[in-house]
Design a protein around this motif. Structure first.
Motif, PDB file in Angstrom:
ATOM      1  N   ASN A  30       1.249  -5.558  -8.562  1.00 20.17           N
ATOM      2  CA  ASN A  30       1.259  -4.275  -7.861  1.00 20.17           C
ATOM      3  C   ASN A  30       0.041  -4.126  -6.948  1.00 20.17           C
ATOM      4  OD1 ASN A  30       2.390  -1.626  -7.384  1.00 20.17           O
ATOM      5  ND2 ASN A  30       0.692  -0.839  -8.591  1.00 20.17           N
ATOM      6  N   LEU A  31      -1.149  -4.433  -7.464  1.00 19.45           N
ATOM      7  CA  LEU A  31      -2.385  -4.257  -6.701  1.00 19.45           C
ATOM      8  C   LEU A  31      -2.503  -5.221  -5.527  1.00 19.45           C
ATOM      9  CD1 LEU A  31      -5.232  -2.999  -6.333  1.00 19.45           C
ATOM     10  CD2 LEU A  31      -6.069  -4.772  -7.868  1.00 19.45           C
ATOM     11  N   TYR A  32      -2.159  -6.487  -5.755  1.00 24.11           N
ATOM     12  CA  TYR A  32      -2.415  -7.511  -4.743  1.00 24.11           C
ATOM     13  C   TYR A  32      -1.234  -7.806  -3.816  1.00 24.11           C
ATOM     14  CZ  TYR A  32      -6.878  -8.427  -6.901  1.00 24.11           C
ATOM     15  OH  TYR A  32      -8.152  -8.288  -7.378  1.00 24.11           O
ATOM     16  N   VAL A  33      -0.032  -7.373  -4.188  1.00 24.75           N
ATOM     17  CA  VAL A  33       1.127  -7.686  -3.352  1.00 24.75           C
ATOM     18  C   VAL A  33       1.914  -6.430  -2.965  1.00 24.75           C
ATOM     19  CG1 VAL A  33       3.257  -9.027  -3.169  1.00 24.75           C
ATOM     20  CG2 VAL A  33       1.321  -9.982  -4.411  1.00 24.75           C
ATOM     21  N   VAL A  34       2.394  -5.701  -3.946  1.00 23.81           N
ATOM     22  CA  VAL A  34       3.315  -4.595  -3.668  1.00 23.81           C
ATOM     23  C   VAL A  34       2.644  -3.477  -2.860  1.00 23.81           C
ATOM     24  CG1 VAL A  34       4.838  -2.860  -4.685  1.00 23.81           C
ATOM     25  CG2 VAL A  34       4.727  -5.147  -5.680  1.00 23.81           C
ATOM     26  N   CYS A  35       1.508  -2.964  -3.340  1.00 22.81           N
ATOM     27  CA  CYS A  35       0.844  -1.865  -2.616  1.00 22.81           C
ATOM     28  C   CYS A  35       0.401  -2.270  -1.207  1.00 22.81           C
ATOM     29  CB  CYS A  35      -0.324  -1.312  -3.422  1.00 22.81           C
ATOM     30  SG  CYS A  35       0.204  -0.178  -4.717  1.00 22.81           S
ATOM     31  N   PRO A  36      -0.237  -3.442  -1.034  1.00 27.07           N
ATOM     32  CA  PRO A  36      -0.574  -3.835   0.340  1.00 27.07           C
ATOM     33  C   PRO A  36       0.653  -3.968   1.248  1.00 27.07           C
ATOM     34  CG  PRO A  36      -1.901  -5.077  -1.198  1.00 27.07           C
ATOM     35  CD  PRO A  36      -0.882  -4.329  -2.011  1.00 27.07           C
ATOM     36  N   CYS A  37       1.759  -4.497   0.709  1.00 27.61           N
ATOM     37  CA  CYS A  37       2.983  -4.595   1.522  1.00 27.61           C
ATOM     38  C   CYS A  37       3.503  -3.213   1.897  1.00 27.61           C
ATOM     39  CB  CYS A  37       4.061  -5.389   0.786  1.00 27.61           C
ATOM     40  SG  CYS A  37       3.785  -7.162   0.838  1.00 27.61           S
ATOM     41  N   MET A  38       3.426  -2.280   0.968  1.00 19.28           N
ATOM     42  CA  MET A  38       3.879  -0.930   1.246  1.00 19.28           C
ATOM     43  C   MET A  38       3.023  -0.289   2.344  1.00 19.28           C
ATOM     44  SD  MET A  38       3.715   2.357  -1.132  1.00 19.28           S
ATOM     45  CE  MET A  38       2.022   1.899  -1.180  1.00 19.28           C
TER      46      MET A  38
ATOM     47  N   ALA B   2      10.446  -9.536   4.339  1.00 19.29           N
ATOM     48  CA  ALA B   2       9.708  -9.824   3.099  1.00 19.29           C
ATOM     49  C   ALA B   2       8.814  -8.652   2.712  1.00 19.29           C
ATOM     50  CB  ALA B   2       8.879 -11.095   3.268  1.00 19.29           C
ATOM     51  N   VAL B   3       8.129  -8.087   3.705  1.00 25.19           N
ATOM     52  CA  VAL B   3       7.247  -6.939   3.440  1.00 25.19           C
ATOM     53  C   VAL B   3       8.062  -5.748   2.955  1.00 25.19           C
ATOM     54  CG1 VAL B   3       5.727  -5.243   4.563  1.00 25.19           C
ATOM     55  CG2 VAL B   3       5.378  -7.680   4.969  1.00 25.19           C
ATOM     56  N   GLU B   4       9.194  -5.487   3.591  1.00 26.39           N
ATOM     57  CA  GLU B   4      10.056  -4.368   3.177  1.00 26.39           C
ATOM     58  C   GLU B   4      10.620  -4.586   1.777  1.00 26.39           C
ATOM     59  OE1 GLU B   4      10.733  -1.346   4.508  1.00 26.39           O
ATOM     60  OE2 GLU B   4       9.277  -1.810   6.064  1.00 26.39           O
ATOM     61  N   ALA B   5      10.974  -5.823   1.444  1.00 26.86           N
ATOM     62  CA  ALA B   5      11.490  -6.114   0.098  1.00 26.86           C
ATOM     63  C   ALA B   5      10.421  -5.883  -0.960  1.00 26.86           C
ATOM     64  CB  ALA B   5      12.008  -7.551   0.037  1.00 26.86           C
ATOM     65  N   MET B   6       9.188  -6.297  -0.680  1.00 30.24           N
ATOM     66  CA  MET B   6       8.085  -6.047  -1.615  1.00 30.24           C
ATOM     67  C   MET B   6       7.786  -4.547  -1.683  1.00 30.24           C
ATOM     68  SD  MET B   6       7.521  -8.911  -2.929  1.00 30.24           S
ATOM     69  CE  MET B   6       6.211  -8.402  -3.994  1.00 30.24           C
ATOM     70  N   ASN B   7       7.869  -3.886  -0.541  1.00 31.61           N
ATOM     71  CA  ASN B   7       7.651  -2.444  -0.466  1.00 31.61           C
ATOM     72  C   ASN B   7       8.632  -1.704  -1.364  1.00 31.61           C
ATOM     73  OD1 ASN B   7       7.002   0.177   0.445  1.00 31.61           O
ATOM     74  ND2 ASN B   7       8.323  -0.010   2.206  1.00 31.61           N
TER      75      ASN B   7
END
Length: 182
Positions: free
Chosen positions: A30-38, A174-179
């Motif tokens: 969440n901290l290193y991938v999901v939140c930055p992508c969002m 990819a960014v939207e999918a992680m978001n």
């Protein structure tokens, strides 16, 4: 919705499919991938002066809110005999991550953009002021602020936003999918 998600996690632990200590893995993702992508996704809007003004207002409001929290915390802490950790929790809430998740699920993307102003201020203050509240051995460390994944995403997103740089379709997907995982 969030309560159901919490209950699903609780059920996984109760069913012994997941151990509570494994939540660290989810937190790291969440901290290193999901939140930055969002955050990066939120900045993938068409630049307008109105959006830039809204972002500036959000940033200024965050500075004001934190100043008020800091000012009010001193007398409240004294009146209720709170220790340093309790006092710090009055100022530094989990609003950044919690608010972004709620806002992204209920409001248009530009509101996540505005939330990033609050997150930038809170993250900076967490690393600039919070350690001094809880320890006498604090040394200001600008690297902790600038290397925070959310701050990196905010700075990069802001540059993309003002320079009108859009992600190519594959990266955007990819960014939207992680978001969407938020």
């Amino acid at each position: 919705v969030m309560m159901l998600m919490v209950l699903m996690g609780f059920a996984l632990v109760k069913a012994k499919l997941l151990k509570s200590e494994q939540s660290v893995v989810l937190s790291v993702i969440n901290l290193y991938v999901v939140c930055p992508c969002m955050i990066l996704s939120a900045y993938q809007l068409d630049y307008t002066p109105e959006l830039l003004k809204g972002l500036a207002i959000a940033f200024a409001a965050a500075v004001l809110v934190h100043a008020i929290f800091i000012f009010i915390t001193k007398p409240v802490s004294k009146a209720f005999r709170l220790d340093n950790i309790d006092s710090a929790s009055l100022i530094y809430t989990n609003a950044g991550n919690l608010i972004v998740a709620l806002v992204s699920s209920m409001l248009p993307k530009e509101y996540v953009l505005f939330c990033s102003g609050y997150m930038a201020v809170q993250t900076t203050m967490v690393w600039a002021q919070l350690p001094g509240m809880v320890t006498d051995e604090f040394k200001f460390n600008i690297k902790k602020i600038l290397l925070n994944p959310n701050i990196i995403a905010i700075i990069a997103g802001f540059i993309f936003f003002v320079c009108k740089i859009s992600f190519p379709p594959i990266i955007a997907g990819a960014v939207e999918a992680m978001n969407a995982m938020i």
